[in-house]
Design an enzyme around this catalytic site. Structure first.
Site, PDB file in Angstrom:
ATOM      1  N   LYS A 213       0.838  -1.197   0.000  1.00  0.00           N
ATOM      2  CA  LYS A 213       0.000   0.000   0.000  1.00  0.00           C
ATOM      3  C   LYS A 213       0.879   1.256   0.000  1.00  0.00           C
ATOM      4  CE  LYS A 213      -3.482   2.453   2.664  1.00  0.00           C
ATOM      5  NZ  LYS A 213      -4.420   2.461   3.767  1.00  0.00           N
ATOM      6  N   GLU A 219      10.390  -4.710   4.603  1.00  0.00           N
ATOM      7  CA  GLU A 219      10.410  -6.121   4.202  1.00  0.00           C
ATOM      8  C   GLU A 219      10.135  -6.274   2.709  1.00  0.00           C
ATOM      9  OE1 GLU A 219       8.860  -4.850   6.762  1.00  0.00           O
ATOM     10  OE2 GLU A 219       9.006  -6.123   8.534  1.00  0.00           O
ATOM     11  N   GLY A 285      -4.881  -1.667   4.817  1.00  0.00           N
ATOM     12  CA  GLY A 285      -4.126  -2.821   4.314  1.00  0.00           C
ATOM     13  C   GLY A 285      -4.827  -4.137   4.612  1.00  0.00           C
ATOM     14  N   ARG A 286      -5.332  -4.280   5.830  1.00  0.00           N
ATOM     15  CA  ARG A 286      -5.944  -5.563   6.223  1.00  0.00           C
ATOM     16  C   ARG A 286      -7.356  -5.711   5.678  1.00  0.00           C
ATOM     17  NH1 ARG A 286      -4.795  -2.118  10.226  1.00  0.00           N
ATOM     18  NH2 ARG A 286      -6.416  -1.282  11.575  1.00  0.00           N
ATOM     19  N   GLU A 371      -4.983  -6.202  14.677  1.00  0.00           N
ATOM     20  CA  GLU A 371      -4.432  -4.901  14.278  1.00  0.00           C
ATOM     21  C   GLU A 371      -5.543  -3.851  14.347  1.00  0.00           C
ATOM     22  OE1 GLU A 371      -2.621  -3.940  10.242  1.00  0.00           O
ATOM     23  OE2 GLU A 371      -0.800  -4.411  11.340  1.00  0.00           O
ATOM     24  N   HIS A 402      -6.415 -32.544  17.955  1.00  0.00           N
ATOM     25  CA  HIS A 402      -5.335 -33.376  18.482  1.00  0.00           C
ATOM     26  C   HIS A 402      -4.190 -32.529  19.018  1.00  0.00           C
ATOM     27  CE1 HIS A 402      -7.092 -37.166  17.100  1.00  0.00           C
ATOM     28  NE2 HIS A 402      -7.631 -36.402  16.158  1.00  0.00           N
ATOM     29  N   LYS A 526       9.136  -0.835  14.097  1.00  0.00           N
ATOM     30  CA  LYS A 526       9.699  -0.614  12.749  1.00  0.00           C
ATOM     31  C   LYS A 526      10.837   0.407  12.822  1.00  0.00           C
ATOM     32  CE  LYS A 526       5.490  -0.817   9.899  1.00  0.00           C
ATOM     33  NZ  LYS A 526       4.656  -0.005   9.031  1.00  0.00           N
TER      34      LYS A 526
HETATM   35  O1  F6P Z   1       3.064  -2.744   9.736  1.00  0.00           O
HETATM   36  C1  F6P Z   1       1.707  -2.963   9.602  1.00  0.00           C
HETATM   37  C2  F6P Z   1       1.252  -2.645   8.213  1.00  0.00           C
HETATM   38  O2  F6P Z   1       1.193  -1.280   8.033  1.00  0.00           O
HETATM   39  C3  F6P Z   1      -0.088  -3.298   7.929  1.00  0.00           C
HETATM   40  O3  F6P Z   1      -1.144  -2.564   8.370  1.00  0.00           O
HETATM   41  C4  F6P Z   1      -0.016  -3.463   6.461  1.00  0.00           C
HETATM   42  O4  F6P Z   1      -0.966  -4.377   5.999  1.00  0.00           O
HETATM   43  C5  F6P Z   1       1.412  -3.948   6.309  1.00  0.00           C
HETATM   44  O5  F6P Z   1       2.129  -3.177   7.247  1.00  0.00           O
HETATM   45  C6  F6P Z   1       2.007  -3.792   4.943  1.00  0.00           C
HETATM   46  O6  F6P Z   1       1.993  -2.466   4.523  1.00  0.00           O
HETATM   47  P1  F6P Z   1       2.172  -2.089   3.017  1.00  0.00           P
HETATM   48  O7  F6P Z   1       1.076  -2.708   2.242  1.00  0.00           O
HETATM   49  O8  F6P Z   1       2.141  -0.593   2.982  1.00  0.00           O
HETATM   50  O9  F6P Z   1       3.517  -2.625   2.561  1.00  0.00           O
END
Ligand code: F6P
Length: 562
Positions: A213, A219, A285-286, A371, A402, A526
């Site tokens: 987003k 990452e 995002g979620r 979240e 189980h 972060k």
């Molecule tokens: O760190 C949490 C977050 O901001 C989430 O809310 C989001 O889904 C995820 O990181 C990834 O963010 P992006 O889509 O901006 O890479």
């Protein structure tokens, strides 16, 4: 919407719930024995979802007071405000319009949803058209890699909402995936993830979808750079491209596309803006699997199935928007969760899909719910006045049986659990004449029954059990469950399930007065990771500046690395 949150704990309904709790005694055995209408009265349909709430620890009176609580906190107004595009994401001053992503294309101009001057419907439909056209190009083989070969593997690089939704839905809709196409997912910055995901891939037949987003997530950008380096190196190693900037740029244009709200950053990364798909800041995002973030899914299952999934989402949106609260499934389930968390002291909530295809659904729900509602302040910055977000967790049945069901059956804590099943299996196999899906679902029915009604000491004794182990073999019952059943795990049903939990999450957030659409709690970690990176790499000044524990751990790590 800057209206101050209503403090639920000061409402008449909360006072009534407190009084109700004082004389409340859960008695599922007794209630079912004396009330033949309970199951029918507490079972509701929402689109294709058949939802039995009757094995919950509530009486009709509990439900009636909970519905009054919904009125007292103006839930109806908040729902309407969200659907209308008011800025219910207060701390980020944004509309929350994931529901607009699945609105059917409007028939006439007058039907368009316009928010903050933006024709939301027109933009959503335009982007969907682009997503579907691209998906078709890849599926048909019209889209070719730099050496002219068709795509066989799509690798989605994203994290959080840019990963969990697509991977959960891809796994869920496995029977709908086009033969010969595969999607893989890279999310973790642990280099193991990217290395093992691409290890056996043919670079000439691989397409990377960089989904972010913000297009600023450490990452995802790191993994995208690693994937790009792998692409260049492996193409060059087989002589498929030359060792020139021009050849590398061309390779990226044929093997990398992006999904983001920050299209300028996509271009800066080197991805052709023509190969970028957008969405908007009013999609959290979620809450984004049904936006262009679902591109890898759309490629895998095709536009028709994707559109069917959107229709499923919309069916539940319409249900929550238009159904009176006494029959409104997401509202009732959200209120039940409030009852458990705030009155019966539940700390966690299990989600137990009896459908192997939903094996990533609990992980997906963890981000959606935790979240969203893991907050200690309300949307006006004041402290919350009661407990908020419970821990969601789960595994598919029967694996969980189980592993951890022992604690649900006989532990000391209240653990409300949602059991989800589909009637018609994707793979109707039989074993020596026994329909294996029926054997599977016998477990679904048995577990909720055992949890609700338990087994008394006398029943255990009547089986001839030695007295010294009677207590250990007794089941208290009164363990609350909700049973959700759908005809089959179609794209539509998947959309319905996700929308159901989105709205449950919203309902709980409204009662608690919190902004379910921000996630400031992830920022500190972060930031510190970026600040600590030089220490991990050996910068002594930065190491020295740390607290004693962190410093010692970094030094120990460095010693282990040698
Ligand atoms: O760190 C949490 C977050 O901001 C989430 O809310 C989001 O889904 C995820 O990181 C990834 O963010 P992006 O889509 O901006 O890479």
């Amino acid at each position: 919407m800057s209206t101050a949150p209503i403090d639920a704990t000061t409402t008449p309904a909360w006072t009534d719930l407190t009084a109700h709790l004082a004389q409340f005694r859960g008695d599922l055995r007794g209630w079912f024995a004396t009330d033949p209408g309970r199951a029918a009265r507490m079972t509701f349909d929402a689109a294709d979802l058949h939802v039995d709430l009757s094995k919950n620890l509530v009486t009709d009176e509990t439900l009636a007071i909970l519905r009054r609580l919904a009125d007292d906190v103006a839930l109806g107004e908040r729902l309407a405000a969200m659907f209308a595009g008011e800025h219910v994401n207060v701390t980020e001053d944004r509309a929350v319009l994931h529901t607009a992503l699945r609105r059917p294309a409007p028939e006439g101009d007058a039907d368009h949803l316009v928010v903050d001057g933006q024709d939301v419907d027109a933009d959503v439909q335009d982007e969907l058209t682009k997503v579907y056209a691209f998906a078709e190009n890849v599926r048909s083989g019209e889209w070719r890699g730099v050496t002219g070969k068709k795509v066989r593997t799509v690798v989605n690089i994203g994290i959080g909402g840019s990963d969990l939704g697509p991977v959960m839905a891809y796994e869920a809709l496995e029977p709908y995936v086009q033969a010969g196409l595969e999607v893989r997912f890279v999310s973790n910055i642990d280099p193991t993830d990217v290395a093992t995901t691409v290890a056996d891939l043919d670079p000439e037949r691989t397409l990377f979808v960089v989904a972010s987003k913000t297009f600023g997530t450490l990452e995802t950008l790191t993994n995208a750079r690693l994937a790009r380096a792998w692409l260049w190196e492996s193409l060059q190693a087989r002589g498929a491209i030359k060792d020139t900037d021009k050849a590398r740029t061309k390779a990226v244009s044929k093997h990398f596309v992006a999904v983001s709200t920050a299209l300028d950053k996509v271009e800066a990364f080197g991805i052709d803006p023509a190969n970028a798909f957008g969405f908007w800041d009013w999609v959290g995002g979620r809450y984004s699997v049904d936006s262009a973030i679902g591109l890898s899914l759309a490629i895998a299952v095709g536009p028709d199935a994707f559109a069917e999934m959107l229709a499923g989402f919309h069916a539940i949106d319409e249900h929550v928007r238009t159904t009176p609260f006494e029959r409104n499934v997401p509202v009732l389930m959200g209120l039940l969760n409030v009852w458990y968390v705030n009155f019966l002291d539940a700390h966690t909530h299990a989600v137990l899909p009896y459908a192997q295809h939903l094996h990533r659904f609990p992980a997906y729900l963890q981000q959606l719910t935790m979240e969203s509602n893991g907050k200690s302040v309300r949307w006006d910055g004041s402290p919350v006045t009661t407990q908020t977000g419970e821990v969601f967790w789960g595994e598919p049945g029967t694996n969980g049986q189980h592993a951890f069901y022992q604690l649900i059956h006989q532990g000391t804590r209240v653990i409300p659990a949602d059991f989800i099943a589909v009637a018609n299996p994707a793979y109707p196999l039989s074993d020596g004449g026994t329909d294996v899906h029926e054997l599977f679902l016998a477990n679904f029915f048995a577990q909720t029954k055992a949890l609700a009604f338990g087994k008394t000491a006398d029943e255990v004794r009547a089986e001839g059990t030695a007295e010294e182990v009677v207590a250990a073999r007794t089941f208290s019952g009164n363990r609350p469950t909700t049973s959700i059943m759908a005809p089959a795990l179609t794209p539509s049903v998947l959309g319905q399930l996700v929308a159901l939990y989105e709205h449950i999450t919203f309902v709980q957030g409204v009662v608690w007065g919190i902004d379910s659409f921000d996630q400031w709690g992830v920022e500190l970690g972060k930031k510190l990771a970026v600040e600590l990176a030089p220490a991990v790499a050996g910068d002594t000044a930065v190491i020295e500046a740390q607290d004693a524990s962190t410093r010692a751990l970094v030094e120990h790590y460095r010693a282990l690395r040698g």
